[in-house]
Each structure stands twice: as C-alpha cells, then as structure tokens.
Design a protein around this motif. Structure first.
Motif, PDB file in Angstrom:
ATOM      1  N   GLN A 212      42.251  35.454 -33.794  1.00 50.85           N
ATOM      2  CA  GLN A 212      40.761  35.770 -33.395  1.00 50.85           C
ATOM      3  C   GLN A 212      40.579  35.861 -32.047  1.00 50.85           C
ATOM      4  O   GLN A 212      39.528  36.588 -31.592  1.00 50.85           O
ATOM      5  CB  GLN A 212      40.066  34.419 -34.065  1.00 50.85           C
ATOM      6  N   CYS A 213      41.401  35.181 -31.084  1.00 54.49           N
ATOM      7  CA  CYS A 213      40.963  35.290 -29.563  1.00 54.49           C
ATOM      8  C   CYS A 213      42.160  35.245 -28.904  1.00 54.49           C
ATOM      9  O   CYS A 213      43.483  35.148 -29.479  1.00 54.49           O
ATOM     10  CB  CYS A 213      40.072  34.230 -29.324  1.00 54.49           C
TER      11      CYS A 213
ATOM     12  N   ILE B 217      43.530  32.594 -27.176  1.00 57.78           N
ATOM     13  CA  ILE B 217      44.351  31.455 -27.350  1.00 57.78           C
ATOM     14  C   ILE B 217      45.395  31.657 -28.674  1.00 57.78           C
ATOM     15  O   ILE B 217      46.301  31.302 -28.376  1.00 57.78           O
ATOM     16  CB  ILE B 217      43.450  30.297 -27.858  1.00 57.78           C
ATOM     17  N   CYS B 218      44.760  32.386 -29.553  1.00 56.78           N
ATOM     18  CA  CYS B 218      45.760  32.797 -30.651  1.00 56.78           C
ATOM     19  C   CYS B 218      46.961  33.580 -30.105  1.00 56.78           C
ATOM     20  O   CYS B 218      48.111  33.583 -30.367  1.00 56.78           O
ATOM     21  CB  CYS B 218      45.103  33.692 -31.715  1.00 56.78           C
TER      22      CYS B 218
ATOM     23  N   TYR C 248      49.467  31.048 -38.309  1.00 56.81           N
ATOM     24  CA  TYR C 248      48.777  32.238 -38.650  1.00 56.81           C
ATOM     25  C   TYR C 248      49.467  33.027 -39.698  1.00 56.81           C
ATOM     26  O   TYR C 248      50.706  32.873 -39.849  1.00 56.81           O
ATOM     27  CB  TYR C 248      49.122  33.063 -37.356  1.00 56.81           C
TER      28      TYR C 248
ATOM     29  N   CYS D 195      38.065  27.889 -32.325  1.00 50.42           N
ATOM     30  CA  CYS D 195      37.923  29.527 -32.067  1.00 50.42           C
ATOM     31  C   CYS D 195      38.788  30.250 -32.497  1.00 50.42           C
ATOM     32  O   CYS D 195      38.847  31.494 -32.893  1.00 50.42           O
ATOM     33  CB  CYS D 195      37.641  29.463 -30.638  1.00 50.42           C
ATOM     34  N   CYS D 196      39.786  29.517 -33.187  1.00 48.89           N
ATOM     35  CA  CYS D 196      41.248  30.214 -33.690  1.00 48.89           C
ATOM     36  C   CYS D 196      41.218  30.217 -35.308  1.00 48.89           C
ATOM     37  O   CYS D 196      41.969  30.989 -35.847  1.00 48.89           O
ATOM     38  CB  CYS D 196      42.623  29.696 -33.249  1.00 48.89           C
TER      39      CYS D 196
HETATM   40 CU   LIG Z   1      42.287  31.885 -31.120  1.00 52.71          CU
END
Ligand SMILES: [Cu+2]
Length: 136
Positions: A57-58, A60-61, A110, A128-129
């Motif tokens: 997603q972002c 951080i991922c 993931y 957020c992930c």
């Molecule tokens: Cu993320």
C-alpha cells in the motif's frame, strides 16, 4: 648489449601496464556501485526475479519488505515498486529460490505472487499497510 635493450623496454612496458592496472582498480573501489558490480560479477549464481506484490500500500510496506529481505539467506538486493506493486529481487540461486523468497515475503505479512500473506503477520501491520477494507 643488443639483447639487453629489448628486454629493458619490455620491462618498462610491464611496469607501465602494472601501474595503469593498479590505478584503475583504485578508481573502481572508491565507487560503491562499481565495487558491488565487481562482487556481483564474481557470483555466477546470481539470478533476478520480479514478483507480484498485490497487497502493498505505501512506503512503510516498501521498507518492511526491502529491510526484511535484503541480506537474508542469499537475497542480494530488493527493490519494491509501490506504484506497480512489483518486487525486483536479485538473489544467489545456489542459496535460495523463488518459493523460499515468496514464503519470506508472506511471513512479513504480504502476498507474493500466488503465495498468500501469513495472517498473523498481516494483522500486526500498521493500519496504513492493510488493505483498505481491513482498516479500522
Ligand atoms: Cu504500508
């Protein structure tokens, strides 16, 4: 005297070649990139793969996957492309293989290609992930 002259110039040529070779070696070790390319060139088992990472997603991922894989069990380098949801991985094929890499990514929470994310690791990811439908 006639014989010594050609030997003398051959020695000088060797000396010049030696100095030139040392000079070029020094240049390439100063540069981190060419040094890693030299190291990669010495590894005949180097392989590259591109993985589908449909659940990233972002940023951080990206960091979680890159930091969680790089340098582990034969994985040489990892780049996650968030926009295209792809992972680019260089690895040592004598030490790891695609199923092991997929399992490692799954254990981080993931999905990797068709290998599903480990649900416990996925639940521990920051909000957020997670997939939009799972966010609280
Ligand atoms: Cu993320």
């Amino acid at each position: 005297m006639n014989i010594q002259k050609p030997i003398g110039s051959a020695l000088i040529a060797l000396l010049i070649a030696g100095v030139a070779a040392c000079g070029s070696n020094e240049k390439s070790t100063d540069d981190g990139k060419s040094q890693s390319q030299m190291m990669a060139g010495q590894n005949d088992n180097k392989a590259h793969t591109m993985l589908k990472l449909p659940t990233v997603q972002c940023d951080i991922c990206k960091k979680t996957i890159e930091h969680g894989l790089t340098g582990i069990n034969g994985i040489l380098s990892v780049t996650v492309d968030i926009e295209n949801k792809m992972g680019h991985i260089n690895y040592d094929s004598s030490r790891t293989d695609l199923p092991k890499i997929e399992d490692r990514i799954a254990s981080l929470g993931y999905q990797a290609n068709e290998t599903a994310a480990d649900p416990v690791a996925y639940n521990k990811l920051p909000n957020c992930c997670k997939l939009p439908e799972d966010r609280k």
